[in-house]
Design a protein around this motif. Structure first.
Motif, PDB file in Angstrom:
ATOM      1  N   UNK A   7       0.998  -1.366  -0.027  1.00 28.80           N
ATOM      2  CA  UNK A   7      -0.043   0.084   0.208  1.00 28.80           C
ATOM      3  C   UNK A   7       0.975   1.138  -0.006  1.00 28.80           C
ATOM      4  N   UNK A   8       0.553   2.261  -0.742  1.00 31.45           N
ATOM      5  CA  UNK A   8       1.495   3.366  -0.734  1.00 31.45           C
ATOM      6  C   UNK A   8       0.222   4.563  -0.280  1.00 31.45           C
ATOM      7  N   UNK A   9       1.163   5.297   0.632  1.00 41.22           N
ATOM      8  CA  UNK A   9       0.211   6.465   1.087  1.00 41.22           C
ATOM      9  C   UNK A   9       0.825   7.800   0.414  1.00 41.22           C
ATOM     10  N   UNK A  10       0.107   8.374  -0.409  1.00 38.91           N
ATOM     11  CA  UNK A  10       0.474   9.581  -1.313  1.00 38.91           C
ATOM     12  C   UNK A  10       0.465   9.223  -2.542  1.00 38.91           C
ATOM     13  N   UNK A  11       0.040  10.101  -3.658  1.00 45.28           N
ATOM     14  CA  UNK A  11      -0.267   9.682  -5.088  1.00 45.28           C
ATOM     15  C   UNK A  11       0.624  10.916  -5.915  1.00 45.28           C
ATOM     16  N   UNK A  12       1.776  11.502  -5.233  1.00 48.00           N
ATOM     17  CA  UNK A  12       2.563  12.540  -6.101  1.00 48.00           C
ATOM     18  C   UNK A  12       3.383  11.502  -6.947  1.00 48.00           C
ATOM     19  N   UNK A  40      -0.470  14.587  -6.574  1.00 48.35           N
ATOM     20  CA  UNK A  40       0.225  15.263  -5.456  1.00 48.35           C
ATOM     21  C   UNK A  40       0.631  16.900  -5.545  1.00 48.35           C
ATOM     22  N   UNK A  41       1.364  17.300  -4.868  1.00 46.56           N
ATOM     23  CA  UNK A  41       1.637  18.635  -4.945  1.00 46.56           C
ATOM     24  C   UNK A  41       2.243  18.875  -6.635  1.00 46.56           C
ATOM     25  N   UNK A  42       3.128  18.118  -6.976  1.00 44.12           N
ATOM     26  CA  UNK A  42       3.708  18.329  -8.316  1.00 44.12           C
ATOM     27  C   UNK A  42       2.771  18.390  -9.520  1.00 44.12           C
ATOM     28  N   UNK A  43       1.789  17.549  -9.647  1.00 40.32           N
ATOM     29  CA  UNK A  43       0.789  17.959 -10.785  1.00 40.32           C
ATOM     30  C   UNK A  43      -0.250  18.852 -10.665  1.00 40.32           C
ATOM     31  N   UNK A  44      -0.593  19.015  -9.101  1.00 40.74           N
ATOM     32  CA  UNK A  44      -1.892  19.942  -8.942  1.00 40.74           C
ATOM     33  C   UNK A  44      -1.340  21.293  -8.693  1.00 40.74           C
ATOM     34  N   UNK A  47       4.948  21.795  -9.939  1.00 40.08           N
ATOM     35  CA  UNK A  47       5.718  21.520 -11.418  1.00 40.08           C
ATOM     36  C   UNK A  47       4.853  21.822 -12.458  1.00 40.08           C
ATOM     37  N   UNK A  48       3.540  20.954 -12.649  1.00 43.53           N
ATOM     38  CA  UNK A  48       3.079  20.965 -13.887  1.00 43.53           C
ATOM     39  C   UNK A  48       2.237  22.705 -13.849  1.00 43.53           C
ATOM     40  N   UNK A  49       1.331  23.065 -13.239  1.00 43.51           N
ATOM     41  CA  UNK A  49       0.981  24.317 -13.453  1.00 43.51           C
ATOM     42  C   UNK A  49       1.807  25.457 -13.274  1.00 43.51           C
ATOM     43  N   UNK A  50       3.104  25.577 -12.550  1.00 45.56           N
ATOM     44  CA  UNK A  50       4.069  26.694 -12.741  1.00 45.56           C
ATOM     45  C   UNK A  50       4.511  26.514 -14.081  1.00 45.56           C
ATOM     46  N   UNK A  51       4.960  25.373 -14.817  1.00 50.89           N
ATOM     47  CA  UNK A  51       5.498  25.499 -16.106  1.00 50.89           C
ATOM     48  C   UNK A  51       4.535  25.775 -17.148  1.00 50.89           C
ATOM     49  N   UNK A  52       3.101  25.627 -16.883  1.00 46.00           N
ATOM     50  CA  UNK A  52       2.278  26.114 -17.901  1.00 46.00           C
ATOM     51  C   UNK A  52       1.917  27.644 -17.646  1.00 46.00           C
ATOM     52  N   UNK A  53       2.117  28.064 -16.329  1.00 45.70           N
ATOM     53  CA  UNK A  53       2.004  29.693 -16.556  1.00 45.70           C
ATOM     54  C   UNK A  53       3.386  30.221 -16.918  1.00 45.70           C
ATOM     55  N   UNK A  54       4.610  29.445 -16.651  1.00 48.22           N
ATOM     56  CA  UNK A  54       5.966  30.003 -17.326  1.00 48.22           C
ATOM     57  C   UNK A  54       5.810  29.926 -18.873  1.00 48.22           C
ATOM     58  N   UNK A  55       5.420  28.949 -19.343  1.00 45.62           N
ATOM     59  CA  UNK A  55       5.127  29.003 -21.057  1.00 45.62           C
ATOM     60  C   UNK A  55       4.190  30.251 -21.479  1.00 45.62           C
ATOM     61  N   UNK A  56       2.861  30.447 -20.841  1.00 45.52           N
ATOM     62  CA  UNK A  56       2.043  31.303 -21.128  1.00 45.52           C
ATOM     63  C   UNK A  56       2.613  32.740 -21.079  1.00 45.52           C
ATOM     64  N   UNK A  57       3.273  32.983 -20.008  1.00 44.69           N
ATOM     65  CA  UNK A  57       4.017  34.175 -19.523  1.00 44.69           C
ATOM     66  C   UNK A  57       4.796  34.652 -20.689  1.00 44.69           C
ATOM     67  N   UNK A  58       5.551  33.526 -21.032  1.00 40.81           N
ATOM     68  CA  UNK A  58       6.932  33.795 -22.029  1.00 40.81           C
ATOM     69  C   UNK A  58       6.186  33.944 -23.276  1.00 40.81           C
ATOM     70  N   UNK A  59       5.332  33.241 -23.811  1.00 38.52           N
ATOM     71  CA  UNK A  59       4.538  33.742 -25.049  1.00 38.52           C
ATOM     72  C   UNK A  59       4.184  35.146 -24.987  1.00 38.52           C
ATOM     73  N   UNK A  60       3.523  35.523 -24.114  1.00 38.14           N
ATOM     74  CA  UNK A  60       3.138  37.031 -24.074  1.00 38.14           C
ATOM     75  C   UNK A  60       4.535  37.980 -23.839  1.00 38.14           C
ATOM     76  N   UNK A  61       5.310  37.590 -23.238  1.00 41.74           N
ATOM     77  CA  UNK A  61       6.571  38.506 -23.103  1.00 41.74           C
ATOM     78  C   UNK A  61       7.105  38.535 -24.807  1.00 41.74           C
ATOM     79  N   UNK A  62       7.354  37.326 -25.364  1.00 37.92           N
ATOM     80  CA  UNK A  62       7.757  37.378 -26.792  1.00 37.92           C
ATOM     81  C   UNK A  62       6.614  38.246 -27.583  1.00 37.92           C
ATOM     82  N   UNK A  63       5.630  38.239 -27.392  1.00 35.73           N
ATOM     83  CA  UNK A  63       4.593  39.051 -28.145  1.00 35.73           C
ATOM     84  C   UNK A  63       4.825  40.695 -28.187  1.00 35.73           C
ATOM     85  N   UNK A  64       5.153  40.805 -26.815  1.00 34.93           N
ATOM     86  CA  UNK A  64       5.141  42.127 -26.650  1.00 34.93           C
ATOM     87  C   UNK A  64       6.731  42.734 -26.964  1.00 34.93           C
ATOM     88  N   UNK A  65       7.584  41.938 -26.793  1.00 34.28           N
ATOM     89  CA  UNK A  65       9.040  42.544 -26.660  1.00 34.28           C
ATOM     90  C   UNK A  65       9.624  42.041 -28.298  1.00 34.28           C
TER      91      UNK A  65
END
Length: 467
Positions: A7-12, A40-44, A47-65
């Protein structure tokens, strides 16, 4: 009562990978997760949500600059739709966590939602919304992860004084985001909101950011982020964080002991993470925790109770998703009678800012401290044709090799796509390559990876070709 081999306690990342590997090896497996979604923390909320925001904000910065320079004209004003950006991030998270559910089903792993706690060394109580259930497990793997740390005098209100969890779902772009802590999480989320238009000030107790990494990486990332208009207050000891309405006031002492006051509308407290064992009732199974709240384990990740193991952020070592995955796999294989191993020196570390920062092996500071004779070769990203083509000119690759044997001891890089490039360094070091071995491998042209070959040439005989 349902009975399981494990049995594993925790699904990260540690827990769910351990479950899959146990199932692959023929064990009847259960996984227990207190939240409604797996991952777990990583997916929810990591790691995963922060990379999604990093990529989105990077696209915006590229578009502006940068789009105009690339010959891309966009009529009208380019605006951030933060609500849509956060919604896209959540979509990525939902898709990823559903993928874990599919993998549990595919591998015939029983999933229990509820808080898992030890009744004794072979029985686990699962507290659900509609009552409690007990299962029996021949072996148990504790994979309960970590949660954000704070400082004793800081009151996290989750509105203006926030952790990384809240920073991933803000309803507005801060005017001035104060980040306490110059580590990976603070820098990544600080850069997200800087790109979207916030003023960002990083307050760090140490004399440099990313203090655990090679000093040259810290210096270069500071230089680049200052160019991006991020402010740094290094060697500053925060002593109070106070909220007054919509304003947050941070007071810190600088290295001279003089008080500095910083005012903003949001404060991200990012001073590391701590192991999470709340509600586990480890003592009921006789499992020992150390003075930092981590589960004590031996080199086989076995606790003092022979049939109970622990992996990931809840044990000693770097708090990294991929480290937890390796440990989950290792325990599963040990339970199956195999003889796996992990070389912790070869677990890479990555900072997903832009430029990305990545490293594996020993830092220059560590080699000096250990009295190892070494040589160093460095190559700047701006000397690459690929870097000029993509306008990603910042950064370098540095290779540290044994002065006498030429074996690679550490690889440190900052630049475009370094998070992916570091795998070459891990591979080389796993096979105990010399700097000359890497220098003689053909690297496709034009690529960012050529910087690795050139740094190896520089370390071999100081004979990099393109500088």
């Amino acid at each position: 009562m349902n009975q399981y081999d494990v049995a594993i306690i925790g699904s990260g990342p540690g827990g769910y990978v351990a479950a899959i590997r146990c199932a692959q090896l023929g064990m009847k497996t259960a996984i227990i997760e207190k939240y409604a979604t797996l991952g777990g923390t990583c997916l929810n909320v990591g790691c995963i949500p922060s990379k999604a925001l990093l990529d989105s904000s990077h696209h915006y910065e590229d578009a502006v600059k940068h789009f105009e320079e690339h010959g891309i004209d966009i009529p009208g004003e380019i605006k951030v739709n933060l609500e849509q950006m956060i919604a896209r991030k959540q979509g990525v998270v939902d898709q990823t966590t559903k993928g874990i559910e599919f993998l549990m089903d595919k591998n015939k792993i029983d999933v229990y939602h509820g808080i898992g706690s030890f009744k004794d060394a072979t029985h686990i109580n699962i507290a659900k919304e509609n009552g409690e259930e007990t299962i029996e497990a021949k072996n148990t793997i504790i994979a309960t992860g970590s949660k954000p740390s704070s400082l004793p005098f800081i009151k996290i209100d989750k509105e203006r004084v926030i952790t990384s969890t809240e920073a991933l779902k803000l309803k507005e772009i801060p005017k001035h985001l104060i980040v306490i802590g110059g580590g990976v999480i603070g820098l990544e989320l600080g850069q997200v909101y800087k790109r979207l238009g916030a003023d960002v000030t990083v307050v760090e107790f140490m004399d440099r950011i990313i203090p655990g990494m090679d000093g040259a990486l810290s210096k270069e990332l500071t230089k680049v982020m200052k160019k991006q208009k991020v402010k740094f207050n290094l060697s500053h000891k925060v002593k109070s964080v106070e909220r007054k309405g919509d304003e947050v006031i941070v007071k810190a002492d600088d290295k001279k002991g003089e008080e500095v006051t910083i005012k903003g509308d949001y404060c991200l407290v990012s001073v590391g993470r701590k192991p999470y064992t709340d509600g586990l009732k480890a003592e009921a199974a006789g499992v020992k925790l150390d003075d930092r709240g981590r589960v004590e384990v031996n080199e086989h990740l076995q606790t003092n109770v022979s049939n109970i193991y622990a992996i990931g952020d809840v044990v000693k070592g770097a708090m990294l998703a991929h480290k937890a995955e390796e440990e989950g796999t290792m325990v599963a294989e040990l339970l199956a009678g195999q003889k796996p191993h992990i070389d912790y020196n070869l677990i890479p570390g990555v900072v997903y800012t832009w430029p990305e920062v990545a490293a594996v092996g020993k830092t220059e500071e560590q080699l000096k401290e250990e009295g190892v004779e070494y040589k160093s070769g460095q190559f700047p990203m701006r000397a690459l044709g690929r870097s000029r083509a993509s306008m990603d000119l910042d950064g370098f690759v540095k290779i540290l090799a044994d002065k006498n044997t030429d074996e690679v001891l550490g690889i440190h890089m900052i630049g475009a796509r370094c998070a992916d490039l570091i795998a070459e360094g891990v591979t080389a070091m796993e096979f105990r390559a010399s700097a000359e071995d890497i220098s003689r491998m053909s690297h496709a042209h034009p690529t960012f990876a050529e910087a690795v070959k050139e740094a190896a040439l520089a370390a071999t005989d100081d004979r990099a070709l393109h500088v």
